[in-house]
Design a protein around this motif. Structure first.
Motif, mmCIF file in Angstrom:
data_model
loop_
_atom_site.group_PDB
_atom_site.id
_atom_site.type_symbol
_atom_site.label_atom_id
_atom_site.label_comp_id
_atom_site.label_asym_id
_atom_site.label_seq_id
_atom_site.Cartn_x
_atom_site.Cartn_y
_atom_site.Cartn_z
ATOM 1 N N LEU A 1 -4.147 5.538 -2.115
ATOM 2 C CA LEU A 1 -3.791 5.196 -2.427
ATOM 3 C C LEU A 1 -4.125 4.229 -3.032
ATOM 4 C CD1 LEU A 1 -2.346 3.127 0.231
ATOM 5 C CD2 LEU A 1 -4.688 2.236 0.547
ATOM 6 N N TYR A 2 -2.526 3.846 -3.680
ATOM 7 C CA TYR A 2 -2.448 2.381 -4.511
ATOM 8 C C TYR A 2 -1.785 1.295 -4.046
ATOM 9 C CZ TYR A 2 -0.807 6.489 -7.965
ATOM 10 O OH TYR A 2 -0.644 6.946 -8.697
ATOM 11 N N ARG A 3 -2.856 0.013 -4.184
ATOM 12 C CA ARG A 3 -3.207 -0.641 -3.387
ATOM 13 C C ARG A 3 -2.537 -2.120 -4.815
ATOM 14 N NH1 ARG A 3 -7.921 -3.323 0.305
ATOM 15 N NH2 ARG A 3 -7.015 -5.563 0.555
ATOM 16 N N ALA A 4 -1.789 -2.986 -4.684
ATOM 17 C CA ALA A 4 -1.431 -4.083 -5.404
ATOM 18 C C ALA A 4 -0.767 -5.306 -4.670
ATOM 19 C CB ALA A 4 -0.380 -3.658 -6.440
ATOM 20 N N SER B 260 4.243 -3.852 -13.739
ATOM 21 C CA SER B 260 5.627 -4.352 -14.409
ATOM 22 C C SER B 260 6.791 -4.518 -13.179
ATOM 23 C CB SER B 260 5.898 -3.167 -14.577
ATOM 24 O OG SER B 260 7.582 -3.564 -15.982
ATOM 25 N N ALA B 261 6.558 -4.587 -11.905
ATOM 26 C CA ALA B 261 7.122 -4.546 -10.996
ATOM 27 C C ALA B 261 6.789 -6.173 -10.169
ATOM 28 C CB ALA B 261 7.259 -4.292 -10.264
ATOM 29 N N GLY B 262 5.510 -7.016 -10.881
ATOM 30 C CA GLY B 262 5.595 -8.205 -10.625
ATOM 31 C C GLY B 262 4.849 -8.465 -9.465
ATOM 32 N N PHE B 263 3.663 -6.708 -9.385
ATOM 33 C CA PHE B 263 2.391 -6.962 -8.808
ATOM 34 C C PHE B 263 1.130 -7.618 -9.935
ATOM 35 C CE2 PHE B 263 5.069 -4.451 -6.342
ATOM 36 C CZ PHE B 263 5.008 -4.511 -4.827
ATOM 37 N N ALA B 264 0.266 -7.868 -8.214
ATOM 38 C CA ALA B 264 -1.208 -7.934 -9.908
ATOM 39 C C ALA B 264 -2.212 -7.154 -8.981
ATOM 40 C CB ALA B 264 -1.664 -9.523 -9.795
ATOM 41 N N GLU B 265 -3.633 -7.196 -9.811
ATOM 42 C CA GLU B 265 -4.467 -6.614 -8.763
ATOM 43 C C GLU B 265 -4.325 -5.406 -8.723
ATOM 44 O OE1 GLU B 265 -6.569 -9.132 -5.432
ATOM 45 O OE2 GLU B 265 -5.441 -10.568 -6.738
ATOM 46 N N ALA B 266 -3.550 -4.638 -9.346
ATOM 47 C CA ALA B 266 -3.211 -3.104 -8.943
ATOM 48 C C ALA B 266 -4.204 -2.546 -8.931
ATOM 49 C CB ALA B 266 -1.640 -2.525 -9.800
ATOM 50 N N SER B 267 -4.136 -0.869 -8.260
ATOM 51 C CA SER B 267 -5.525 0.183 -7.769
ATOM 52 C C SER B 267 -5.327 0.983 -7.546
ATOM 53 C CB SER B 267 -6.787 -0.737 -7.116
ATOM 54 O OG SER B 267 -6.438 -0.982 -5.830
ATOM 55 N N TRP B 268 -6.243 2.324 -7.356
ATOM 56 C CA TRP B 268 -5.313 3.716 -6.833
ATOM 57 C C TRP B 268 -6.860 3.906 -6.781
ATOM 58 C CZ3 TRP B 268 -7.147 8.618 -8.388
ATOM 59 C CH2 TRP B 268 -6.562 9.682 -7.536
ATOM 60 N N GLY C 218 0.813 -1.806 0.066
ATOM 61 C CA GLY C 218 -0.176 -0.115 0.357
ATOM 62 C C GLY C 218 0.375 1.271 0.293
ATOM 63 N N ILE C 219 0.858 1.931 -1.017
ATOM 64 C CA ILE C 219 1.586 3.346 -1.073
ATOM 65 C C ILE C 219 0.464 4.717 -1.667
ATOM 66 C CG2 ILE C 219 3.239 4.522 -2.780
ATOM 67 C CD1 ILE C 219 4.183 1.984 -3.472
ATOM 68 N N LEU C 220 0.328 5.366 -0.102
ATOM 69 C CA LEU C 220 -0.203 6.462 0.124
ATOM 70 C C LEU C 220 0.453 7.609 -0.062
ATOM 71 C CD1 LEU C 220 -2.722 7.808 0.936
ATOM 72 C CD2 LEU C 220 -1.307 8.118 3.246
ATOM 73 N N ASP C 221 0.699 8.393 -1.646
ATOM 74 C CA ASP C 221 1.387 9.423 -1.745
ATOM 75 C C ASP C 221 -0.326 10.897 -2.472
ATOM 76 O OD1 ASP C 221 3.524 10.780 -2.358
ATOM 77 O OD2 ASP C 221 4.320 9.126 -2.120
ATOM 78 N N PHE C 222 0.793 12.026 -2.633
ATOM 79 C CA PHE C 222 -0.509 13.337 -3.111
ATOM 80 C C PHE C 222 -0.366 12.583 -4.440
ATOM 81 C CE2 PHE C 222 2.378 15.041 0.374
ATOM 82 C CZ PHE C 222 0.884 16.050 0.950
#
Length: 256
Positions: A250-253, A232-240, A173-177
């Motif tokens: 929030l980016y979640r994967a 591309s880094a290997g994550f699935a189900e990526a969402s914002w 989970g990446i929270l950013d502006f």
């Protein structure tokens, strides 16, 4: 997807930085210089909305945080506000570790731990570089980062390192502006580019870091591109998920 990544920026680039190493040094020096007033400035400049963003992000991962024995890493943790939000959601269940490469920030995080001890437990802290984490592959169940990932000198390398330390089924989970659109976006840009640098400089007593902030947000990949980088880094189900009109999100994967 590959074409998107090839044609965009690699990572943070503070003024005067000539390469990734000097960019990382400049970011560390900036955060060290503002550490004494960092919490105050975050709350004042966001009108305390930042607290809501941390809580909301932590609740998103409650299923992991309440799992007995879960291992959680809060990356680029700064003074620990996101780390503490995660801890409040999980109590004594998970083992939560806050990591940052600024010793001054970690000192303040550790000093705040006594006031946030819950059920006899509190987060632990480690000084570490997000691009070269001192953990074995597949070690964590959850890795988060709140308003710190944007400052990495290499976004793709950071995502690959997060993917490396996550086990199968682990989440990120990446929270950013972000940069909101329309009339809200226009007002936001005035506040972010004109007001924040001036107020931040006055309160912190340091010139530079709060001029870097809007520039770093402007440089950060937009949601579609960030999601492509995550996949591309290997994550699935990526969402914002946008927060507060897209001012943050929030980016979640997940690692499959």
């Amino acid at each position: 997807m590959a074409e998107i990544i090839k044609t965009t920026v690699v990572g943070a680039s503070p003024e005067g930085a000539k390469d990734q190493d000097s960019a990382a040094r400049a970011v560390r020096e900036m955060f060290t210089s503002i550490a004494p007033r960092y919490d105050l400035l975050n709350h004042v400049l966001s009108f305390n909305v930042d607290r809501m963003w941390w809580r909301r992000s932590a609740r998103t991962f409650r299923n992991i945080l309440t799992r007995p024995g879960a291992r959680v890493l809060d990356l680029c943790c700064g003074t620990g506000d996101m780390t503490f939000a995660l801890h409040r959601q999980g109590g004594a269940s998970p083992r939560i570790l806050g990591a940052d490469f600024s010793h001054a920030m970690l000192q303040r995080a550790a000093a705040k731990s006594a006031a946030t001890t819950q059920n006899g437990s509190s987060p632990n802290w480690i000084e570490a570089d997000a691009l070269h984490l001192p953990f074995p592959s597949g070690y964590f169940d959850l890795v988060t980062s709140a308003f710190g990932f944007r400052n990495l000198a290499d976004y793709d390398a950071g995502l690959r390192e997060i993917a490396r330390v996550l086990g199968p089924g682990g989440e990120c989970g990446i929270l950013d502006f972000g940069e909101p659109k329309g009339a809200m976006g226009a007002l936001y840009r005035i506040y972010f580019k004109k007001v924040i640098p001036r107020v931040g400089t006055v309160i912190s007593g340091v010139r530079g870091p709060y001029a870097y902030l809007p520039a770093s947000v402007e440089r950060f990949p937009p949601p579609d591109e960030m999601l492509a980088r995550m996949k591309s880094a290997g994550f699935a189900e990526a969402s914002w998920t946008p927060y507060t009109f897209g001012i943050a999100g929030l980016y979640r994967a997940k690692i499959t």
